[in-house]
Structure formats: structure tokens, C-alpha cells
Design a protein around this motif. Structure first.
Motif, mmCIF file in Angstrom:
data_model
loop_
_atom_site.group_PDB
_atom_site.id
_atom_site.type_symbol
_atom_site.label_atom_id
_atom_site.label_comp_id
_atom_site.label_asym_id
_atom_site.label_seq_id
_atom_site.Cartn_x
_atom_site.Cartn_y
_atom_site.Cartn_z
ATOM 1 N N SER A 155 0.820 -1.213 0.000
ATOM 2 C CA SER A 155 0.000 0.000 0.000
ATOM 3 C C SER A 155 0.856 1.265 0.000
ATOM 4 C CB SER A 155 -0.925 0.011 1.222
ATOM 5 O OG SER A 155 -0.174 0.187 2.402
ATOM 6 N N ASP A 199 2.258 3.007 -2.265
ATOM 7 C CA ASP A 199 1.959 4.034 -3.267
ATOM 8 C C ASP A 199 0.471 4.354 -3.378
ATOM 9 O OD1 ASP A 199 4.677 4.084 -3.893
ATOM 10 O OD2 ASP A 199 4.434 2.350 -5.234
ATOM 11 N N PHE A 200 -0.310 3.839 -2.453
ATOM 12 C CA PHE A 200 -1.755 4.061 -2.496
ATOM 13 C C PHE A 200 -2.059 5.539 -2.239
ATOM 14 C CE2 PHE A 200 -5.971 3.705 -0.231
ATOM 15 C CZ PHE A 200 -6.702 3.362 -1.357
ATOM 16 N N LYS A 201 -2.711 6.183 -3.213
ATOM 17 C CA LYS A 201 -3.022 7.617 -3.083
ATOM 18 C C LYS A 201 -4.399 7.778 -2.425
ATOM 19 C CE LYS A 201 0.515 9.471 -5.443
ATOM 20 N NZ LYS A 201 1.397 8.364 -4.957
ATOM 21 N N THR A 202 -4.438 8.587 -1.378
ATOM 22 C CA THR A 202 -5.704 8.801 -0.674
ATOM 23 C C THR A 202 -6.213 10.228 -0.847
ATOM 24 O OG1 THR A 202 -4.547 9.337 1.361
ATOM 25 C CG2 THR A 202 -5.169 7.046 1.047
ATOM 26 N N TRP A 255 -10.142 12.257 -2.020
ATOM 27 C CA TRP A 255 -10.929 11.132 -1.498
ATOM 28 C C TRP A 255 -12.320 11.645 -1.120
ATOM 29 C CZ3 TRP A 255 -9.157 6.058 -1.017
ATOM 30 C CH2 TRP A 255 -10.053 5.155 -0.420
ATOM 31 N N ASP A 283 -10.712 -0.832 -6.537
ATOM 32 C CA ASP A 283 -9.809 -0.315 -7.559
ATOM 33 C C ASP A 283 -8.650 -1.310 -7.702
ATOM 34 O OD1 ASP A 283 -7.936 1.052 -9.114
ATOM 35 O OD2 ASP A 283 -8.524 3.003 -8.298
ATOM 36 N N GLU A 303 -6.334 -1.524 -9.705
ATOM 37 C CA GLU A 303 -5.019 -0.953 -9.994
ATOM 38 C C GLU A 303 -4.332 -0.518 -8.710
ATOM 39 O OE1 GLU A 303 -3.432 -0.866 -12.934
ATOM 40 O OE2 GLU A 303 -5.150 -2.107 -13.523
ATOM 41 N N ARG A 304 -5.103 0.171 -7.883
ATOM 42 C CA ARG A 304 -4.497 0.732 -6.668
ATOM 43 C C ARG A 304 -4.487 -0.243 -5.510
ATOM 44 N NH1 ARG A 304 -8.361 5.585 -6.291
ATOM 45 N NH2 ARG A 304 -7.192 6.339 -4.480
ATOM 46 N N ASN A 307 -1.545 3.960 5.192
ATOM 47 C CA ASN A 307 -2.428 3.297 4.230
ATOM 48 C C ASN A 307 -2.870 1.912 4.687
ATOM 49 O OD1 ASN A 307 -2.273 5.498 2.576
ATOM 50 N ND2 ASN A 307 -0.585 4.684 1.351
#
Lengths: 320, 217
Positions: A96, A98-101, A104, A176, A178-179, A219
Motif C-alpha cells: 500500500s 503508493d496508495f493515493k488517498t 478522497w 480499484d 489498480e491501486r 495506508n
């Protein structure tokens, strides 16, 4: 001998006020300086800062759990069940990163007068954030003590004016692939879904968490917004919420759907009702070591005083 | 079959000791992790998982010896089978001991109740119990004493290995990928026994007897 006799309250569960105060001061000083390293464990335990690194400003102190010994930051952030990022306990932290929050948005709909959306920045700036130290009990028979930052569910849910038809509130996690690489396999029926009865959701103990150890949620712990319901098993505490729906009927929940005889809708911590895989009478404390003894589990995870009324007259072996 | 054949002395004094040490590596790593206190947030879970997985792996490695010998023609592989089987027993016993001692903390009432109540525990316990007579009768003396019965007794492995896989399948919550991989390997190893690859079975059995004593499955 390394094996300890179990007792109700271990001496180590009580953090000295000095250590506690020192920790709070340190958190505030770090926040004021705007630096990331803020985690100081109890009793001088050194804790590596490896989470979000972003302090949450103006966190209100509360008395919740201020006598509990905190689980080390490193354990809280590297030992996670978050199947969206993998089924292994260390995978969420690894996968996680690189998980962008941001941005949101949480959509709120269903039986309410003012359905709509709300952004996480709006939540953080318009609702006072407070620290709540809670026990977290996993159905796998282990437990942690986590200093959450967050706010009561009621203060967000009321904004959307739920009607009298709203008997339950349902939550959904982001989908998602991808994420969230764990979603590439159909291990669970995505999205992860959970729910509460309205009166449970309005109980002051139930919070939305936005952070832990004074920082924004890492994350792997469910950033940017997760549920924390300390008298229920951890799987009720749904992570990375994107949808909240008020419903008339009982919502279908992910683990219940997978194995209804194992995971009930209520999922209240109850030492008397066994899970088919793990006895719930006792549990292990994360961080206590290989040779530590198990601790007896308390009814409603020790929060009976605040929540037992919600279940008066219910057969908790049936509504497990 | 023209497979490489090592001088007997080499096998006994060089290869075997090295294989032995290699088989001990997972145990040594756990022991080291325990001493320096670096077994993660939930050390009990780690020890249980590592010992269980290696127990199952050694069961499968042991079962792979016969088909591997058939495929390569290296009859000397059989000389490792007892050691590998005993390592399976070693890791599964550690796994069992971890559960009985560190997890259940020797509270026999709970242990018996768990074995009776939870199918994955029942199956795991049965697998360990069935391994005990195989480990006990693994000596040359026992082999001689039991004669033909030794071979029949050691066929229990065909029951024990599937029980081990079933134990793993039943204990995971949702993600059965790992136990299914073990199960797949087990099925391949069993199918290879039913239908030997290439050449006639007669021929194979003939070479096998030449290359070893009577200690084959």
C-alpha cells in the motif's frame, strides 16, 4: 520462568502518568515542529516511525483508554489484515506504499434527507479530531491497543439527516484493482462491506478513525477513513471507506457472506461464543512475545458498561 | 539407465551431512529469531506457520524421492528418503509441540476439546499421530524385524500427506491458494505412482530393487 500466570489486569497494562504525559508532550511538540517522527512507545520502548509521517494538528486529548499500554507503532503498522492489499499480515504495509488517498470522497446515500458527498479534507477540517485509545480484538484471538485519532460516527452521520426509516448503516471500501492489488484475486467478494445497527452507530464509542499515534492513518491501517468499533471483532472495522448508506434492512456484510456460520452481523467480542476455528475465551497480546501467556477475553472486549444495553434481551449466541 | 553414481564414501561423508544441515536451516532460523526476539508481531503465529509449512514440505519432498528416482534413474536418491521423512516428523512434531505447549499452554482439557471440536485440529493431530509409528520404525533394526510388514506400515504416508493438506485447507480463512498449491503437488506425486512415466513398470521395479534394499514405498 517465562510463562506468566494470567490475571485480569497485568501490571504492564497500566502506563505511568509520567510516561503518558511525556508521550503527549512529545506528540504535540513534534506536531508543532511539523516533523513526521512522533511515535514514542510506552515505558521507553523505541518505535520506528514508518507510517504516514503526517501529524494531525489540534488533536483533542480524551480519557479513553489512558491506562492501557499501547502496542508498539511498528506492530500496529506492519501486522494488518487488509485483504485489498494481500492476505498475508505484512503484505498491506508492503503493497500500500503508493496508495493515493487524495482526493478522497465519501458518498452518503439511502434513507436520509440530505444525501451527498463529503471530501476527506472537509471531514478533517470541520470535525474536531480526538485521541481515543482502544483495545482492538481480532477474531483470530489476538489483540492490540491502538491510540486512534478520529471522531464519533454520530457527528458525521447526523449531517446527512437519517430518517426514521434508517435502521442500519452500511459501509463500503474502495474497489480499484489498480491501486489495491489484493483485489485482482477474488479472495473476497469485493467491495468489502460492513454495517451497524443505527443505535450501535450512534453509540459514542463508535468512531471514524483518521489517524493513529498522532499521525494521519498509514495506508495499511485503512487510510484515509476507517471505522473503529472497539467492542466488536476487528473485521467489523471496515477500512478506506468510500460509501455510507442508511438502510431499512440488515446489510449484507463481506465475511458473513463468505461464511455465515463463522462471522455474524454483530460480531461482538464474546468469550462465551466460540468461533469454529478459534476459541474466543482468551487471546494473545501482540508484542508480548513467544512465551507469553494468553489473556482472558472480556465481554464486549471490556466495553460492556458502555454497550451492553444495546443488546438487552438478545440471545448473543444466536445473534453472534 | 545411465545416471550419475557418486562414490559411496562421498555420499555418506559429504553429501548427506550437507543435506542434513540444509534441512535444519528453517529450524535454525526460527531458533535464531527466537533468541534475538525478531519473529514479528505475533511470534507464536510465525513459529506455528513455519514449522507446519516445513513439515508439509518435507512430507512432499519425501514423497517425491521415488518418482524422482524413476525420472532420473538415480537410485542413490533413495538413501536420503529416511532422513527427509524424519525431518518431516521433526518439523510436524515441533508444530504440534508449539500448539500444545506455547499456544494451549499444556491445558489438557482445552487440548482435548479442541481436537474433538475443530475438524482442522482433529485432522492435523491424526496426521501427527500416524507419523509416530513411522518415525519409530525408521531404523534398520526395525526394518529387519518387521520385514514385509514394514512396507505396509509405511504406506500410511499416503494417508498422512492428504490429511496434512486438508488440515491446511481447513484452517485458512478465505485465501486457499497456498494449501491448494500443496494439494496440487501432492496429487502429481500420487498420480506419478499410479502411472509411471516412460518404460515399463516391471523394468522400473527391477532397477529399484537393485539400487536399494527393501526400504521403498
Amino acid at each position: 520462568m517465562l510463562i506468566k500466570k494470567p490475571s485480569d489486569v497485568r501490571p504492564s497494562e497500566i502506563t505511568s502518568p509520567e510516561v503518558y504525559a511525556k508521550r503527549r508532550e512529545f506528540l504535540k511538540a513534534a506536531a508543532a515542529l511539523g516533523i513526521g517522527a512522533v511515535a514514542s512507545g510506552p515505558a521507553g520502548a523505541l518505535v520506528k516511525p514508518s507510517g504516514s509521517g503526517t501529524p494531525i494538528p489540534n488533536v483533542i486529548d480524551t480519557a479513553y483508554g489512558d491506562k492501557l499500554e499501547l502496542t508498539e507503532y511498528e506492530h500496529v503498522t506492519t501486522y494488518n489484515n487488509f485483504y485489498e492489499f494481500g492476505t498475508g499480515k505484512s503484505q498491506p504495509a508492503e503493497n500500500s506504499k503508493d496508495f493515493k488517498t487524495r482526493p478522497w470522497t465519501v458518498v452518503v446515500d439511502g434513507e436520509c434527507e440530505a444525501p451527498g458527498e463529503i471530501g476527506i479534507e472537509d471531514i478533517l477540517s470541520s470535525i474536531p479530531q480526538e485521541e481515543r485509545i482502544y483495545r482492538l480484538r481480532c477474531v483470530e484471538a489476538w489483540s492490540m491497543v491502538i491510540p486512534w485519532v478520529g471522531f464519533p460516527l454520530s457527528s458525521l452521520l447526523k449531517r446527512f439527516k437519517p430518517t426514521s426509516k434508517a435502521k442500519y448503516v452500511a459501509f463500503e471500501t474502495l474497489v480499484d484493482k489498480e491501486r489495491m492489488p489484493g483485489q485482482r484475486r477474488a479472495v473476497l467478494d469485493w467491495p468489502y462491506r460492513e454495517g451497524l445497527r443505527m443505535d450501535e452507530a450512534m453509540n459514542p464509542l463508535a468512531i471514524f478513525a483518521t489517524g493513529l499515534y498522532g499521525e494521519l492513518l498509514p495506508n495499511q491501517n485503512g487510510a484515509p477513513l476507517r471505522l473503529v468499533v472497539p467492542w466488536k471483532y476487528g473485521f467489523k472495522s471496515i477500512k478506506s471507506i468510500v460509501r455510507i448508506s442508511f438502510t431499512q434492512t440488515i446489510p449484507e456484510t463481506t465475511w458473513w457472506k463468505l461464511a455465515p456460520h463463522e462471522y455474524g452481523f454483530y460480531a461482538n467480542v464474546n468469550p462465551e461464543v466460540d468461533h469454529p476455528r478459534w476459541s474466543q475465551a482468551s487471546h494473545r497480546i501482540i508484542g508480548a512475545g513467544l512465551f507469553s501467556s494468553k489473556q482472558p477475553t472480556m465481554m464486549f472486549n471490556g466495553y460492556a458498561e458502555q454497550v451492553a444495553d444495546l443488546y438487552r434481551g438478545m440471545d448473543l449466541a444466536k445473534f453472534y | 539407465m545411465s545416471a550419475a553414481v557418486l562414490p559411496d564414501r562421498w555420499l555418506r561423508f559429504v553429501v548427506k551431512p550437507w543435506v542434513f544441515v540444509l534441512c535444519l536451516v528453517p529450524f535454525l532460523m526460527l531458533a535464531y529469531g527466537t533468541v534475538i526476539g525478531d519473529l514479528g508481531a505475533n511470534p507464536l503465529e510465525r513459529v506455528t506457520d513455519v514449522t507446519g509449512q516445513w513439515g508439509l514440505r518435507f512430507l512432499l519432498i519425501t514423497l517425491a524421492v521415488t518418482p524422482l528416482r524413476q525420472l532420473t534413474g538415480m537410485s542413490q536418491l533413495l538413501r536420503f528418503r529416511r532422513m527427509l521423512g524424519l525431518f518431516a516428523f521433526f518439523y510436524i512434531s515441533l508444530h504440534f509441540l508449539t500448539w500444545v505447549w506455547l499456544d494451549q499452554q499444556l491445558s489438557w482439557g482445552n487440548i482435548v476439546a479442541d481436537i474433538a471440536k475443530r475438524p482442522y485440529v482433529t485432522v492435523g493431530f491424526a496426521a501427527w499421530l500416524l507419523l509416530v509409528p513411522l518415525a519409530v520404525t525408521s531404523t534398520k533394526g526395525m526394518m529387519r524385524w518387521l520385514g514385509r510388514r514394514w512396507k505396509s506400515l509405511h504406506k500410511l504416508i499416503y494417508l498422512i500427506a492428504p490429511l496434512g493438506v486438508l488440515h491446511f485447507v481447513w484452517l485458512v480463512k478465505a485465501d486457499v491458494l497456498e494449501p491448494v498449491i500443496y494439494g496440487g503437488i501432492l496429487v502429481v506425486l500420487l498420480v506419478l505412482r499410479l502411472k509411471p512415466l516412460g518404460g515399463s513398470r516391471q523394468h522400473r521395479v527391477g532397477t529399484a530393487f537393485k539400487g536399494s534394499s527393501a526400504n521403498q514405498l
